[in-house]
Design a protein around this motif. Sequence first.
Motif, PDB file in Angstrom:
ATOM      1  N   GLU A 156      37.455  42.152  43.006  1.00  0.00           N
ATOM      2  CA  GLU A 156      36.614  41.177  43.703  1.00  0.00           C
ATOM      3  C   GLU A 156      35.145  41.611  43.801  1.00  0.00           C
ATOM      4  O   GLU A 156      34.533  41.576  44.865  1.00  0.00           O
ATOM      5  CB  GLU A 156      37.198  40.879  45.082  1.00  0.00           C
ATOM      6  CG  GLU A 156      38.582  40.237  44.959  1.00  0.00           C
ATOM      7  CD  GLU A 156      39.238  39.943  46.283  1.00  0.00           C
ATOM      8  OE1 GLU A 156      39.411  38.772  46.583  1.00  0.00           O
ATOM      9  OE2 GLU A 156      39.580  40.908  46.999  1.00  0.00           O
ATOM     10  N   HIS A 186      48.851  38.681  43.197  1.00  0.00           N
ATOM     11  CA  HIS A 186      47.422  38.437  42.947  1.00  0.00           C
ATOM     12  C   HIS A 186      46.979  37.025  43.282  1.00  0.00           C
ATOM     13  O   HIS A 186      45.804  36.692  43.175  1.00  0.00           O
ATOM     14  CB  HIS A 186      47.074  38.780  41.501  1.00  0.00           C
ATOM     15  CG  HIS A 186      47.120  40.257  41.258  1.00  0.00           C
ATOM     16  ND1 HIS A 186      46.287  41.134  41.903  1.00  0.00           N
ATOM     17  CD2 HIS A 186      47.925  41.016  40.485  1.00  0.00           C
ATOM     18  CE1 HIS A 186      46.564  42.361  41.529  1.00  0.00           C
ATOM     19  NE2 HIS A 186      47.563  42.323  40.671  1.00  0.00           N
ATOM     20  N   GLN A 227      35.995  33.912  42.489  1.00  0.00           N
ATOM     21  CA  GLN A 227      36.303  34.223  43.884  1.00  0.00           C
ATOM     22  C   GLN A 227      36.182  33.035  44.831  1.00  0.00           C
ATOM     23  O   GLN A 227      36.614  33.112  45.983  1.00  0.00           O
ATOM     24  CB  GLN A 227      35.441  35.392  44.339  1.00  0.00           C
ATOM     25  CG  GLN A 227      35.911  36.696  43.705  1.00  0.00           C
ATOM     26  CD  GLN A 227      34.966  37.839  43.946  1.00  0.00           C
ATOM     27  OE1 GLN A 227      34.396  37.971  45.016  1.00  0.00           O
ATOM     28  NE2 GLN A 227      34.765  38.645  42.930  1.00  0.00           N
ATOM     29  N   LYS A 237      41.414  36.040  40.623  1.00  0.00           N
ATOM     30  CA  LYS A 237      41.102  36.779  41.851  1.00  0.00           C
ATOM     31  C   LYS A 237      39.769  37.526  41.714  1.00  0.00           C
ATOM     32  O   LYS A 237      38.975  37.590  42.638  1.00  0.00           O
ATOM     33  CB  LYS A 237      42.243  37.772  42.119  1.00  0.00           C
ATOM     34  CG  LYS A 237      42.072  38.685  43.306  1.00  0.00           C
ATOM     35  CD  LYS A 237      43.284  39.608  43.356  1.00  0.00           C
ATOM     36  CE  LYS A 237      43.174  40.654  44.439  1.00  0.00           C
ATOM     37  NZ  LYS A 237      44.317  41.579  44.364  1.00  0.00           N
ATOM     38  N   ASN A 238      39.559  38.074  40.516  1.00  0.00           N
ATOM     39  CA  ASN A 238      38.385  38.921  40.330  1.00  0.00           C
ATOM     40  C   ASN A 238      37.161  38.199  39.792  1.00  0.00           C
ATOM     41  O   ASN A 238      36.042  38.656  39.993  1.00  0.00           O
ATOM     42  CB  ASN A 238      38.733  40.082  39.399  1.00  0.00           C
ATOM     43  CG  ASN A 238      39.584  41.105  40.097  1.00  0.00           C
ATOM     44  OD1 ASN A 238      39.091  41.834  40.946  1.00  0.00           O
ATOM     45  ND2 ASN A 238      40.864  41.142  39.787  1.00  0.00           N
ATOM     46  N   PHE A 239      37.374  37.114  39.079  1.00  0.00           N
ATOM     47  CA  PHE A 239      36.227  36.480  38.430  1.00  0.00           C
ATOM     48  C   PHE A 239      35.999  35.043  38.877  1.00  0.00           C
ATOM     49  O   PHE A 239      35.114  34.368  38.356  1.00  0.00           O
ATOM     50  CB  PHE A 239      36.390  36.543  36.906  1.00  0.00           C
ATOM     51  CG  PHE A 239      36.381  37.945  36.374  1.00  0.00           C
ATOM     52  CD1 PHE A 239      35.179  38.628  36.208  1.00  0.00           C
ATOM     53  CD2 PHE A 239      37.550  38.602  36.063  1.00  0.00           C
ATOM     54  CE1 PHE A 239      35.167  39.926  35.723  1.00  0.00           C
ATOM     55  CE2 PHE A 239      37.549  39.902  35.582  1.00  0.00           C
ATOM     56  CZ  PHE A 239      36.346  40.574  35.408  1.00  0.00           C
ATOM     57  N   TYR A 262      38.668  38.042  30.761  1.00  0.00           N
ATOM     58  CA  TYR A 262      39.329  39.242  31.274  1.00  0.00           C
ATOM     59  C   TYR A 262      40.507  38.896  32.179  1.00  0.00           C
ATOM     60  O   TYR A 262      40.413  38.025  33.046  1.00  0.00           O
ATOM     61  CB  TYR A 262      38.331  40.130  32.021  1.00  0.00           C
ATOM     62  CG  TYR A 262      37.299  40.697  31.077  1.00  0.00           C
ATOM     63  CD1 TYR A 262      37.667  41.594  30.096  1.00  0.00           C
ATOM     64  CD2 TYR A 262      35.973  40.288  31.143  1.00  0.00           C
ATOM     65  CE1 TYR A 262      36.747  42.100  29.195  1.00  0.00           C
ATOM     66  CE2 TYR A 262      35.037  40.786  30.244  1.00  0.00           C
ATOM     67  CZ  TYR A 262      35.429  41.685  29.276  1.00  0.00           C
ATOM     68  OH  TYR A 262      34.518  42.172  28.383  1.00  0.00           O
ATOM     69  N   LEU A 263      41.580  39.619  31.956  1.00  0.00           N
ATOM     70  CA  LEU A 263      42.829  39.437  32.693  1.00  0.00           C
ATOM     71  C   LEU A 263      43.271  40.807  33.184  1.00  0.00           C
ATOM     72  O   LEU A 263      44.154  41.427  32.600  1.00  0.00           O
ATOM     73  CB  LEU A 263      43.892  38.858  31.750  1.00  0.00           C
ATOM     74  CG  LEU A 263      43.525  37.536  31.068  1.00  0.00           C
ATOM     75  CD1 LEU A 263      44.259  37.382  29.753  1.00  0.00           C
ATOM     76  CD2 LEU A 263      43.827  36.381  31.985  1.00  0.00           C
ATOM     77  N   PRO A 264      42.623  41.305  34.241  1.00  0.00           N
ATOM     78  CA  PRO A 264      42.888  42.711  34.612  1.00  0.00           C
ATOM     79  C   PRO A 264      44.375  42.974  34.847  1.00  0.00           C
ATOM     80  O   PRO A 264      44.983  42.378  35.724  1.00  0.00           O
ATOM     81  CB  PRO A 264      42.084  42.880  35.904  1.00  0.00           C
ATOM     82  CG  PRO A 264      41.039  41.815  35.845  1.00  0.00           C
ATOM     83  CD  PRO A 264      41.677  40.655  35.141  1.00  0.00           C
ATOM     84  N   THR A 301      45.245  37.617  38.389  1.00  0.00           N
ATOM     85  CA  THR A 301      44.317  38.744  38.601  1.00  0.00           C
ATOM     86  C   THR A 301      42.933  38.359  38.089  1.00  0.00           C
ATOM     87  O   THR A 301      41.924  38.706  38.703  1.00  0.00           O
ATOM     88  CB  THR A 301      44.764  40.013  37.839  1.00  0.00           C
ATOM     89  OG1 THR A 301      46.150  39.999  37.696  1.00  0.00           O
ATOM     90  CG2 THR A 301      44.308  41.260  38.528  1.00  0.00           C
ATOM     91  N   GLY A 302      42.910  37.677  36.956  1.00  0.00           N
ATOM     92  CA  GLY A 302      41.627  37.237  36.410  1.00  0.00           C
ATOM     93  C   GLY A 302      40.901  36.330  37.394  1.00  0.00           C
ATOM     94  O   GLY A 302      39.711  36.510  37.676  1.00  0.00           O
TER      95      GLY A 302
END
Lengths: 783, 187
Positions: free
Chosen positions: A84, B155, B141, B137-139, A65-67, B134-135
């Motif tokens: 996050e 990001h 951490q 940052k979110n997955f 995934y690449l939001p 972004t990826g």
Amino acid sequence: MSFKNVRVKIDELKTRAALIKNLQLSIGNVMEETWEEHVGPTPFPSVTSLREWDMKLLKRYKPYYLPFCELCCLCTFGKCDLSEGKRGACGIDMAAQQSRIVLLACCIGAATHIAHARHLVEHLIEKFGRSHPIDVGGVHVKLEAPITRLVCGVRPKTLGDLEGILDYLETQVTHLLSATHTGQEGNNLDFESKVFHAGMIDHVGLEIADIAQVAAYGFPKADPEAPLVDLGFGAIDINKPVIMCVGHNVVPTVGIVDYIKSNGLDGQVEVCGLCCTAHDTTRYYPKAKIVGPISWQIRFIRSGVPDVVILDEQCIRTDALNEAQRIKAPVIVTSDKNCMGLPNRTGDPPDTIVDDLITGKVPGVLILDPELVGEVAVRTAVKVAPLRKKFKTLPETSDVISGAKLCRKCNNCKRVCPQDLDIPEAMETAANGDLSLLADLYEFCIGCTRCEHVCPVELPIHSFIVKAGEKQLKAEIFKIRSGRGAIQDTEIRNVGSPIVLGEIPGILAAVGCANYAKGGREVAEICMEFANRRYIVVTSGCAAMSAAMYKNGEGKTPYEMFTGNFEAGCIVNVGSCVTNSHIAGAAIKIASIFAKRNLRANYEEIADYILNRVGAVGLAWGAMSQKAASIASGFWRLGIPVIVGPHGAKYRRMLMGRKDREEDWYVYDARTGERVYVGPTPEHLFYAAETKEEAMVMIAKLCMRPNDTTKGRAIKLTHYIDLHKRMYGKIPDDIHMFVRTKADIPITMKDEILKILEERGWKETRIPDPTLLPRLIRRRKEE
Amino acid sequence: MSLIAEPWQRAEVAGTKKALIINKPEIVAAMIKRAKRPILVVGHQVVETELSEGEKAIDRIIELAKTAEIPVVATAHIIKEFLNRGFNPSSHMSIMEIGSRLQAPDWTGLDGMGAYDLAIFVGIPYYMEWVILTGLKNFAQNLKTVSLDRFYQPHANWSFPNLPLQKWDEQLKLITNLLKEREEGTA
């Protein structure tokens, strides 16, 4: 008949008991009893029927995934920040949200194709009758609708048979779309499974649309010698009244061509188009011309060449009406999908409409009757052309220079440009009278005009670029082979064995839109590279046009340089977006015609066959749309990898294999039931490449399949290694994963590769009869 | 540096948390020095970016990587350019491959010695780097990310603001010099 959908329609019936008006009775699907092929396990599959197959794919090709956006704003709980590890007010997490958006995109894409197919089928039934036969290739194509047979388990024989299939597709889209509602599906993998389902039904919709139009309109029927037609701005005869048709639904343009022919105007009016309508128009009328891909819309309108602009549906500039008004060209919109706020004049007499358009009383009209579109468009074009005198909005060179002097170097144009084109620098040189840097931008500009909307001094920057590149624009005169439609059964018989055994190194399908990071020329270069390497190269959509926009030293374009037969070393244009179904169909037909696998409603087995044996790769180098997303997802479920260009990263989810995880690359040997390591073949299912060079190496790599014979694998490795050395300057570091036995090693590279294998601790393995499906194991080891 | 810290591409509006600004080169030098397992991911645009006559961004990055002794992953096809310059990166992978590996909890790095704690990116097309970051940052951490590109990448954990070419070049040189000084100091 393979599919019986009984419909009774009574317009008016008077009896002593009652007066009946507009009565319609419909009796659902009846599976054909006379077809010898038995019905497989999944006729008309529901949303969950193929979930287990999907999960097998998703276990190996994990979603990455690449939001593109970290927020959700789909309901009034939101906006919700999902970043996050946070969940939204409905409980959804980031992974599920990303796959939910992918599903939404694929539903939009599938609905668009299916609605297009529905419109075509309804119109063609009205015109040609429900019993009009589905003939897409005469004696050369017995397997007329491979995707429909595979998915639905029926074989349509007439236009009327297609209606019930569309009912099924529409139901599936509704179910899938409903899953994206707040508080429905919550698991990312289940969303992904639904994405695959959307892609699969999208492919059925594509097939229905194309076989209907091929059968009814007499397009080339699986014809390798489909006519070579003109493409390019410079090919348009500006001395004639010019009708420009944009979109994907050819029906109104057929009305135009029919009117021209039946009124003795053949050769007197220029019919040209952009995007897929242009493809399909040339399939109907080879004298029609293709201006170019979608990104040529604005430059063509501003050139002043079109006298009348016809808009049907899909991928149309939504500001085309404004642009056309600026050059005083009347607009006719022809689809209920795209009414542009114009008055519906379908019921009016043609004389009145033509007068209103010529006098400028209205800038455009909505006409939903394609025959009326034909008459109004042609009559208006003939009358308006002398009045307009090709009135254009492209500036003169002096205007560009004086405009450039006003540039404030604010950088806003560069910062909104999807390609990050250095417009400010080009403006600076233009202000000094040198337009060469602006001209250099022409090739890379995708014609979005975002630059113009942010310019603080309102410079028509796109027009400046087009003016500077005018010489190049006018020199655009190419040949493209008109879309041939399906691949013949006999062609499949000829190539089936060498493809499955790996001796033809692969099938490359260059498809999709024109959102290229570095211009469309890269598509032509890639296609020619692989055709020269004796791959089978097929093209469709805007990519097929870009593939044509190249000339060799002798002035020949790729479609003139390479054969149109579906064989090693070809470049075959199948046609518009909906003909992508013939590319998937060819892979399916290999399993059916060559391997004699049961096709009917046997999706999982055929997809397993294709994944493990058919070395096909899709390349959507400029993929932009939701339709491209749904087309790609249909290929994924069939086990065909798709590579997109850099902008494709914005689809926000890749499907990536991990070659370093050995456990992911085992298959069953159908002969023994043993699990056998087959290496990362194919390594990824959906992948965005950063550069053309990277894509080329990856194409060669993704064509490898577990079933390749030693000879076939050696050929495929030769191409992979050769391209890798050329592009990357070194031998690949993962060769040991693709060599199963020493016989796989290309003979000319033996010493070099043996040394690498030794360093890597390579162990010989064997070539199985590969499958991911335990039920296909014929004899278990322990038995 | 009083330069604008907003996304370079106008419509790329970030989420609720944005990258801290690298307003002095010491920040990057310290992060590299402090990291136990850093990695530098270099995209094809370092070959396209000319800094001065005969010098490209790739040359500056090679100096930095050599000084920092940081493993380098070359993306796209630019391994060839590195090799032509006599520099052998630790690996070459596509940006999608290295991005997804960095995001995978079970990946133990190029050398199999464990997860990275700092990933530095440079030379990737802006919009690709945007989604890669972004990826992560979110997955991923536990991973700190730095964008060394001359355009603000919100990001990342840390990013330069939008910088003119010359200013950016100076910053890269300063980072390398700081790393050299520290190394000499340590020696």
